[in-house]
Design a protein around this motif. Structure first.
Motif, PDB file in Angstrom:
ATOM      1  N   TYR A  17       0.694  -1.678  -0.036  1.00 18.54           N
ATOM      2  CA  TYR A  17      -0.144   0.327  -0.016  1.00 18.54           C
ATOM      3  C   TYR A  17       0.697   1.047  -0.029  1.00 18.54           C
ATOM      4  N   ILE A  18       1.535   1.309   0.958  1.00 17.63           N
ATOM      5  CA  ILE A  18       2.515   2.108   1.061  1.00 17.63           C
ATOM      6  C   ILE A  18       3.461   2.873  -0.312  1.00 17.63           C
ATOM      7  N   ALA A  19       4.135   1.334  -0.936  1.00 17.31           N
ATOM      8  CA  ALA A  19       4.750   1.817  -2.610  1.00 17.31           C
ATOM      9  C   ALA A  19       4.146   1.931  -2.838  1.00 17.31           C
ATOM     10  N   ASP A  20       2.703   1.553  -3.275  1.00 19.86           N
ATOM     11  CA  ASP A  20       1.568   1.870  -4.704  1.00 19.86           C
ATOM     12  C   ASP A  20       1.225   2.765  -4.326  1.00 19.86           C
ATOM     13  N   ASN A  21       1.261   3.852  -2.745  1.00 18.17           N
ATOM     14  CA  ASN A  21      -0.208   5.175  -2.709  1.00 18.17           C
ATOM     15  C   ASN A  21       1.862   6.080  -2.456  1.00 18.17           C
ATOM     16  N   LYS A  22       2.354   5.679  -2.994  1.00 20.76           N
ATOM     17  CA  LYS A  22       4.469   6.299  -3.125  1.00 20.76           C
ATOM     18  C   LYS A  22       4.674   7.393  -1.472  1.00 20.76           C
ATOM     19  N   LEU A  23       4.400   6.362  -0.203  1.00 19.61           N
ATOM     20  CA  LEU A  23       4.215   7.256   1.161  1.00 19.61           C
ATOM     21  C   LEU A  23       5.481   6.508   1.225  1.00 19.61           C
ATOM     22  N   ASP A  24       5.748   7.917   2.199  1.00 24.23           N
ATOM     23  CA  ASP A  24       7.682   7.760   3.187  1.00 24.23           C
ATOM     24  C   ASP A  24       7.087   7.555   4.595  1.00 24.23           C
ATOM     25  N   ILE A  53      -9.847  13.568  18.555  1.00 21.76           N
ATOM     26  CA  ILE A  53      -9.123  13.178  18.008  1.00 21.76           C
ATOM     27  C   ILE A  53     -10.306  13.616  16.465  1.00 21.76           C
ATOM     28  N   ALA A  54      -9.853  13.832  15.200  1.00 26.34           N
ATOM     29  CA  ALA A  54     -10.753  13.243  13.802  1.00 26.34           C
ATOM     30  C   ALA A  54     -10.312  12.783  13.589  1.00 26.34           C
ATOM     31  N   TYR A  55     -10.901  11.733  12.833  1.00 28.47           N
ATOM     32  CA  TYR A  55      -9.984  10.577  11.823  1.00 28.47           C
ATOM     33  C   TYR A  55     -10.934   9.899  11.168  1.00 28.47           C
ATOM     34  N   ILE A  56     -10.303   9.356  10.334  1.00 27.55           N
ATOM     35  CA  ILE A  56     -11.002   8.373   9.074  1.00 27.55           C
ATOM     36  C   ILE A  56     -10.211   7.272   9.175  1.00 27.55           C
ATOM     37  N   GLY A  57     -11.229   5.705   9.737  1.00 25.07           N
ATOM     38  CA  GLY A  57     -10.918   4.862   9.409  1.00 25.07           C
ATOM     39  C   GLY A  57     -11.096   3.504   8.423  1.00 25.07           C
ATOM     40  N   ASN A  61      -8.104  -1.258   1.295  1.00 26.89           N
ATOM     41  CA  ASN A  61      -8.889  -1.581   0.110  1.00 26.89           C
ATOM     42  C   ASN A  61      -9.494  -0.108  -0.405  1.00 26.89           C
ATOM     43  N   GLY A  62     -10.163   0.361   0.786  1.00 25.50           N
ATOM     44  CA  GLY A  62     -10.237   2.149   0.427  1.00 25.50           C
ATOM     45  C   GLY A  62     -11.408   1.910   1.725  1.00 25.50           C
ATOM     46  N   VAL A 118      -5.430  -5.384   8.135  1.00 28.06           N
ATOM     47  CA  VAL A 118      -4.800  -3.791   9.101  1.00 28.06           C
ATOM     48  C   VAL A 118      -5.515  -2.704   8.453  1.00 28.06           C
ATOM     49  N   LEU A 119      -5.491  -1.693   9.062  1.00 28.17           N
ATOM     50  CA  LEU A 119      -6.179  -0.482   9.266  1.00 28.17           C
ATOM     51  C   LEU A 119      -5.669   0.525   9.360  1.00 28.17           C
TER      52      LEU A 119
END
Length: 129
Positions: A17-24, A53-57, A61-62, A118-119
């Motif tokens: 997921y991190i690689a596909d979304n090019k996240l660091d 806190i404000a959050y979206i979980g 798969n989104g 995974v959350l």
């Protein structure tokens, strides 16, 4: 053995997921991945902190499973991934937590959350008391 399989599977899912979304994102010793977009400038919570806190979980798969724009709770009352991850931010900070199942609900279903999931949480730490 089932738990170990989830742990390995979760690690692979998070890395992809991190690689596909090019996240660091960074990884802690427990297996929690996190991305700090804005560290914040206020107080930093500890295990006994009461937070707002404000959050979206959502899942890998989104699909969103939960969200709240003003949850007020003691840090001791949340999943292990949040206890660890939220202490990395300061008041006003925001980012993403990638929580493997062993730091959430493990190998048991929890409501709409299937065992071994995974959350991912987009979080904004509004206040620390």
């Amino acid at each position: 053995m089932k738990k170990r399989n989830f742990k390995y599977k979760n690690e692979e899912e998070i890395k992809a997921y991190i690689a596909d979304n090019k996240l660091d994102a960074q990884k802690t010793d427990t297996g929690l991945y996190y991305l700090i977009n804005n560290e914040g400038k206020g107080a930093q919570p500890n295990i006994n902190s009461y937070i707002k806190i404000a959050y979206i979980g959502y899942f890998i798969n989104g699909d969103i499973f939960d969200q709240n724009d003003k949850l007020e709770i003691n840090l001791t009352e949340v999943i292990t991934g949040w206890i660890e991850g939220l202490q990395l931010f300061k008041e006003g900070g925001d980012g993403v937590l990638f929580v493997p199942s062993h730091l959430a609900y493990g190998n048991k279903d929890n409501g709409s959350i299937p065992a071994g999931s995974v959350l991912i949480f987009d979080i904004h730490l509004i206040a620390v008391n």
